[in-house]
Each structure stands twice: as C-alpha cells, then as structure tokens.
Write a protein that holds these residues in place. Structure first.
Motif, PDB file in Angstrom:
ATOM      1  N   ARG A  49      -8.273 -27.395  33.704  1.00 59.37           N
ATOM      2  CA  ARG A  49      -9.292 -27.713  34.710  1.00 59.37           C
ATOM      3  C   ARG A  49      -9.410 -26.631  35.783  1.00 59.37           C
ATOM      4  NH1 ARG A  49      -6.797 -32.660  34.212  1.00 59.37           N
ATOM      5  NH2 ARG A  49      -7.995 -34.224  33.076  1.00 59.37           N
ATOM      6  N   HIS A  50      -8.248 -26.109  36.189  1.00 63.29           N
ATOM      7  CA  HIS A  50      -8.216 -25.064  37.217  1.00 63.29           C
ATOM      8  C   HIS A  50      -8.915 -23.814  36.678  1.00 63.29           C
ATOM      9  CE1 HIS A  50      -6.750 -22.806  40.604  1.00 63.29           C
ATOM     10  NE2 HIS A  50      -5.914 -22.081  39.911  1.00 63.29           N
ATOM     11  N   ILE A  67       2.321 -24.042  35.968  1.00 66.10           N
ATOM     12  CA  ILE A  67       3.279 -24.970  35.353  1.00 66.10           C
ATOM     13  C   ILE A  67       4.641 -24.283  35.160  1.00 66.10           C
ATOM     14  CG2 ILE A  67       2.398 -24.556  32.980  1.00 66.10           C
ATOM     15  CD1 ILE A  67       3.818 -27.893  34.014  1.00 66.10           C
ATOM     16  N   LEU A 104       6.124 -21.623  54.368  1.00 58.73           N
ATOM     17  CA  LEU A 104       5.548 -21.781  53.027  1.00 58.73           C
ATOM     18  C   LEU A 104       4.554 -20.660  52.786  1.00 58.73           C
ATOM     19  CD1 LEU A 104       4.850 -25.628  53.052  1.00 58.73           C
ATOM     20  CD2 LEU A 104       6.637 -24.465  51.748  1.00 58.73           C
ATOM     21  N   GLY A 105       4.297 -20.353  51.527  1.00 61.13           N
ATOM     22  CA  GLY A 105       3.272 -19.365  51.200  1.00 61.13           C
ATOM     23  C   GLY A 105       1.885 -19.908  51.492  1.00 61.13           C
ATOM     24  N   ALA A 150      -7.180 -29.433  40.934  1.00 59.79           N
ATOM     25  CA  ALA A 150      -7.134 -29.251  39.476  1.00 59.79           C
ATOM     26  C   ALA A 150      -5.784 -28.702  39.023  1.00 59.79           C
ATOM     27  CB  ALA A 150      -8.258 -28.323  39.027  1.00 59.79           C
ATOM     28  N   VAL A 151      -5.104 -27.944  39.889  1.00 64.40           N
ATOM     29  CA  VAL A 151      -3.782 -27.417  39.515  1.00 64.40           C
ATOM     30  C   VAL A 151      -2.812 -28.571  39.269  1.00 64.40           C
ATOM     31  CG1 VAL A 151      -1.790 -26.072  40.290  1.00 64.40           C
ATOM     32  CG2 VAL A 151      -4.104 -25.226  40.722  1.00 64.40           C
ATOM     33  N   THR A 194       2.707 -19.400  44.343  1.00 60.60           N
ATOM     34  CA  THR A 194       2.544 -20.575  43.485  1.00 60.60           C
ATOM     35  C   THR A 194       2.515 -20.223  41.996  1.00 60.60           C
ATOM     36  OG1 THR A 194       0.142 -20.470  43.719  1.00 60.60           O
ATOM     37  CG2 THR A 194       1.327 -21.871  45.271  1.00 60.60           C
ATOM     38  N   TRP A 219      -0.706 -20.611  49.818  1.00 62.72           N
ATOM     39  CA  TRP A 219      -1.275 -21.658  48.971  1.00 62.72           C
ATOM     40  C   TRP A 219      -0.294 -22.784  48.675  1.00 62.72           C
ATOM     41  CZ3 TRP A 219      -6.209 -20.790  49.037  1.00 62.72           C
ATOM     42  CH2 TRP A 219      -6.658 -19.468  49.133  1.00 62.72           C
ATOM     43  N   GLN A 220       0.913 -22.683  49.209  1.00 66.46           N
ATOM     44  CA  GLN A 220       1.949 -23.670  48.858  1.00 66.46           C
ATOM     45  C   GLN A 220       1.881 -24.954  49.683  1.00 66.46           C
ATOM     46  OE1 GLN A 220       5.620 -21.409  49.315  1.00 66.46           O
ATOM     47  NE2 GLN A 220       5.933 -21.442  47.103  1.00 66.46           N
ATOM     48  N   ILE A 256      11.607 -30.786  36.585  1.00 67.07           N
ATOM     49  CA  ILE A 256      11.031 -30.366  37.880  1.00 67.07           C
ATOM     50  C   ILE A 256      12.116 -30.278  38.957  1.00 67.07           C
ATOM     51  CG2 ILE A 256       9.326 -30.938  39.680  1.00 67.07           C
ATOM     52  CD1 ILE A 256       8.105 -29.968  36.990  1.00 67.07           C
ATOM     53  N   ASP A 292      -6.527 -26.343  45.303  1.00 64.62           N
ATOM     54  CA  ASP A 292      -7.363 -26.882  44.217  1.00 64.62           C
ATOM     55  C   ASP A 292      -6.634 -28.045  43.530  1.00 64.62           C
ATOM     56  OD1 ASP A 292      -8.963 -27.414  42.085  1.00 64.62           O
ATOM     57  OD2 ASP A 292      -8.756 -25.463  41.115  1.00 64.62           O
ATOM     58  N   PRO A 299       7.538 -17.623  47.962  1.00 60.71           N
ATOM     59  CA  PRO A 299       6.372 -18.265  48.581  1.00 60.71           C
ATOM     60  C   PRO A 299       5.089 -18.223  47.732  1.00 60.71           C
ATOM     61  CG  PRO A 299       6.638 -16.077  49.489  1.00 60.71           C
ATOM     62  CD  PRO A 299       7.732 -16.253  48.464  1.00 60.71           C
ATOM     63  N   ASP A 331      12.893 -22.169  44.599  1.00 59.70           N
ATOM     64  CA  ASP A 331      13.998 -21.747  45.460  1.00 59.70           C
ATOM     65  C   ASP A 331      15.351 -21.988  44.812  1.00 59.70           C
ATOM     66  OD1 ASP A 331      12.885 -24.566  46.131  1.00 59.70           O
ATOM     67  OD2 ASP A 331      14.959 -24.671  46.792  1.00 59.70           O
ATOM     68  N   THR A 378       8.449 -30.781  44.067  1.00 57.81           N
ATOM     69  CA  THR A 378       8.058 -29.430  43.674  1.00 57.81           C
ATOM     70  C   THR A 378       7.189 -28.808  44.757  1.00 57.81           C
ATOM     71  OG1 THR A 378       7.253 -28.096  41.797  1.00 57.81           O
ATOM     72  CG2 THR A 378       5.898 -29.977  42.430  1.00 57.81           C
ATOM     73  N   ILE A 379       7.076 -27.495  44.693  1.00 55.50           N
ATOM     74  CA  ILE A 379       6.224 -26.754  45.625  1.00 55.50           C
ATOM     75  C   ILE A 379       5.244 -25.975  44.774  1.00 55.50           C
ATOM     76  CG2 ILE A 379       6.180 -24.975  47.413  1.00 55.50           C
ATOM     77  CD1 ILE A 379       9.052 -25.840  48.149  1.00 55.50           C
ATOM     78  N   ASN A 380       3.946 -26.210  45.005  1.00 59.41           N
ATOM     79  CA  ASN A 380       2.940 -25.527  44.187  1.00 59.41           C
ATOM     80  C   ASN A 380       1.616 -25.479  44.951  1.00 59.41           C
ATOM     81  OD1 ASN A 380       1.421 -24.598  41.707  1.00 59.41           O
ATOM     82  ND2 ASN A 380       3.393 -25.049  40.766  1.00 59.41           N
ATOM     83  N   GLU A 381       0.550 -25.107  44.259  1.00 62.08           N
ATOM     84  CA  GLU A 381      -0.735 -24.938  44.948  1.00 62.08           C
ATOM     85  C   GLU A 381      -1.316 -26.252  45.437  1.00 62.08           C
ATOM     86  OE1 GLU A 381      -3.799 -22.424  43.212  1.00 62.08           O
ATOM     87  OE2 GLU A 381      -5.310 -23.719  44.122  1.00 62.08           O
ATOM     88  N   ILE A 384      -0.959 -29.546  35.770  1.00 60.27           N
ATOM     89  CA  ILE A 384       0.509 -29.634  35.666  1.00 60.27           C
ATOM     90  C   ILE A 384       0.912 -30.975  35.065  1.00 60.27           C
ATOM     91  CG2 ILE A 384       2.631 -29.878  37.054  1.00 60.27           C
ATOM     92  CD1 ILE A 384       1.567 -27.631  38.875  1.00 60.27           C
ATOM     93  N   ARG A 388      14.454 -29.643  46.888  1.00 59.18           N
ATOM     94  CA  ARG A 388      14.013 -28.297  47.235  1.00 59.18           C
ATOM     95  C   ARG A 388      14.553 -27.971  48.622  1.00 59.18           C
ATOM     96  NH1 ARG A 388      11.926 -27.880  42.554  1.00 59.18           N
ATOM     97  NH2 ARG A 388      13.396 -26.196  42.568  1.00 59.18           N
ATOM     98  N   ALA A 392       6.430 -24.360  38.402  1.00 58.58           N
ATOM     99  CA  ALA A 392       6.950 -25.698  38.715  1.00 58.58           C
ATOM    100  C   ALA A 392       8.223 -25.998  37.934  1.00 58.58           C
ATOM    101  CB  ALA A 392       5.878 -26.750  38.413  1.00 58.58           C
TER     102      ALA A 392
END
Lengths: 131, 131, 131
Positions: free
Chosen positions: B75-76, B85, C105-106, C55-56, B42, C108-109, C90, C53, B40, B93, C47-50, C60, C94, B88
């Motif tokens: 940027r982040h 990245i 989900l987490g 900017a992430v 990121t 921030w996910q 990628i 923000d 869970p 999972d 994909t699962i990510n932040e 990526i 999922r 990702a």
C-alpha cells in the motif's frame, strides 16, 4: 556485571532464565532501576514470552525452523546460517524494569535464552542500572 | 549523546560500527554502565552478530530479501515497504554493557548498522549511562 | 515507573503511543537519560517505525500475517501462537534516548504498541533513567 551459565541440550531450545534473574536482582540489593540482559553469542538470543504453556515455546521454535531452515545453500560454510538469522531476528538483548527489588514482568511473561545452534554451554551477562 | 555518521553503498548492507563505538566509549571516560545504540531511520536497524566471516552478513541480508521481497503490491507508495518491515524485525536499538571502559561483546560479536533502503548517509545516536 | 493504558480495536493493530511518552517525559522533569518502554503482554510488542503514512503500518501487519498465519496446526491450544511468534520477532521493549527533556526520535519515527491478539485493553510500562 553478573554472569550466569546456561547449559542447552538440543540444537534449538528456549530456556527459562527468570529464576536466575530474580536471584541476581535480589542479591544486588538494588530497589529500582533497569536490568539489561545481554547474550554474547552470535547463534543465541534473548526473548520474553509466555512461560505457562511449554507448547508456546515449541510453536515458536518450530515456526522459526520452517521459515529459516538449515540449508547447504548458504555462503557461510559452518552450516549454521539459519542460527545467525534467527539470532538477528529475535535480538541479542532485552531491558526489563526493576521496581521494589523485583523484575516487572507481565502475568504470563518469562525471560528466555534462545539456543539456535546447540547443545552448548552458554553465558548470559546481566547489568543492573539503579535509577 | 554522541552522533556518528555511516555512509552506505548499496540498497542493503550491514556496516560494522564497533570501532566507532569503541572510540566513543574511550573518549567518554566512563568506566562502567550501559551503552544505548539508537538508529533514527525507519528503513534502518541495529543488530549484533558475527563479524569474522563476511558470509554471515551476506546470508542474513539474502535470507531477509527472500522473505520480504521488494514488491509493487504494498500500500505504501514509496516502494520500500520491504525495508520498513525488515527494520521492524531487526529492531531500532540495542543496549550493550560497558565494563572497565570497554564494550562487553562476545568473541565473535560485532555491532552492525543495517541499511535496508540505501545507499544513503545515515546517523546513529549513542548514549552512555554510567552505573 | 509510569503505566499507560492502550485500548486496541482489532486483532492486529499498531497504535502510536509517542504522544503519551512525550507527556510522561515532560511530567518527569528529567532533562537527559534514556527511556525504557516495556510491553508486559505475550501477544503484544513495541516497535519504532514510520508514523507519517498509515499505509506503512498496514503493510507491516499484512506482511507479518502472511508470514505467520493463524493456524490450527499449532500445539498451543489457545489458537494464538501466530501472535506469540510475532511478539517474539518484534520484541517486548525498546530504549530511546532522552535529551533536553525530549525523546530523540528520527524525523519519521513514532513509537508503536503492536497488538497481535486484540481487541484488548493493554498496559505499557515506562521507566526513565537519568544520566
């Protein structure tokens, strides 16, 4: 769980296993659910990508080889760390949806076993979960 | 759903969680099905790769760090876009087949939690689907 | 199986589909299990990510573009081999755990459809397995 065998002919190769999966799904008699395709090798992987033009596979393998070349600088002494990193990046397993006794894939999609340290005889495990 | 905790000691680290998974599977009493292993975080991921030689893990982490270095150009603003990245690319999972009360892994395979922005205390969620 | 549509506006884009997934899960009435999110396109991925923000996501996509640039040197003549390799890296699918009628989900996910060869109208397939 069903096991299929794949024989690879080169160090790097993407082998279309969609026909084997179709047969396994048909023989199972399961109408709906999901199909888990699992590669038990640490220098192999499973991916889903374009099957129509073989050039896509060649490009994917060539790009991966440029990014992750064979090298003598790795710590792992078997000389195949490039294959381990490729396996980690592409991934060991995929899950596909099963509907009306058929794998649900996109128009251009096929399921591929990715060989990164062949030629070898490889196994793929398949598990169908009805639901 | 079962939750396990993983404590990481470095910024980047691959931690073998196969023993935890074996215990969770055994305690569940489920004979056959699939096990979903979900991260869970990121800036973390789950991968399956060689467990015998620790040099494989070191090579994988070093190659990823060279490809995706820490940089101030992102940027982040948290300074950990390289970790996002990597997460990702490796993936959040994995799904493993369960047979006769055991995880079906290849001879050399172990399941790893990948830390890309540690050290931290992390959670992994595990779900067993019988079938 | 449920199908959702995603309209992309750029060649590369990460689109948050978590709200759609929440709605599908709620409408299903299923309390516990897993949710498989499958992308049927060979130049798209999941994909699962932040999500907090933006900017992430920009980082990526920019990192992927630098690693795998558009090029006229590829064998595949459609000019989008960079998109096929990004899709392979990628991943097409999922699996997320479902608990108490909610996606687990987490903090921030978020779940993202990744467009690598847009703008296009895309589909995502969703399958819920109770358990």
């Amino acid at each position: 769980m069903i096991e299929i065998n794949v024989k690879t002919s080169y160090r790097q190769q993407m082998i279309d296993i969609t026909g084997d999966l179709d047969r396994v799904v048909k023989n199972s008699g399961v109408e709906d659910g999901v199909v888990v395709i699992f590669n038990p090798h640490t220098t192999g992987a499973v991916t889903i990508n374009e099957g129509a033009d073989p050039a896509v596979r060649e490009d994917i393998l060539e790009i991966l080889s440029k990014q992750y070349p064979v090298s003598s600088k790795y710590r792992h002494m078997e000389g195949n760390s490039d294959a381990h990193i490729k396996a980690a990046i592409i991934g060991s397993d995929r899950t596909v949806i099963l509907k009306d006794r058929k794998l649900v894939l996109g128009t251009w999609q096929k399921v591929f076993f990715c060989e990164f340290d062949g030629p070898r005889t490889r196994k793929i495990y398949i598990k169908i979960i009805p639901g």
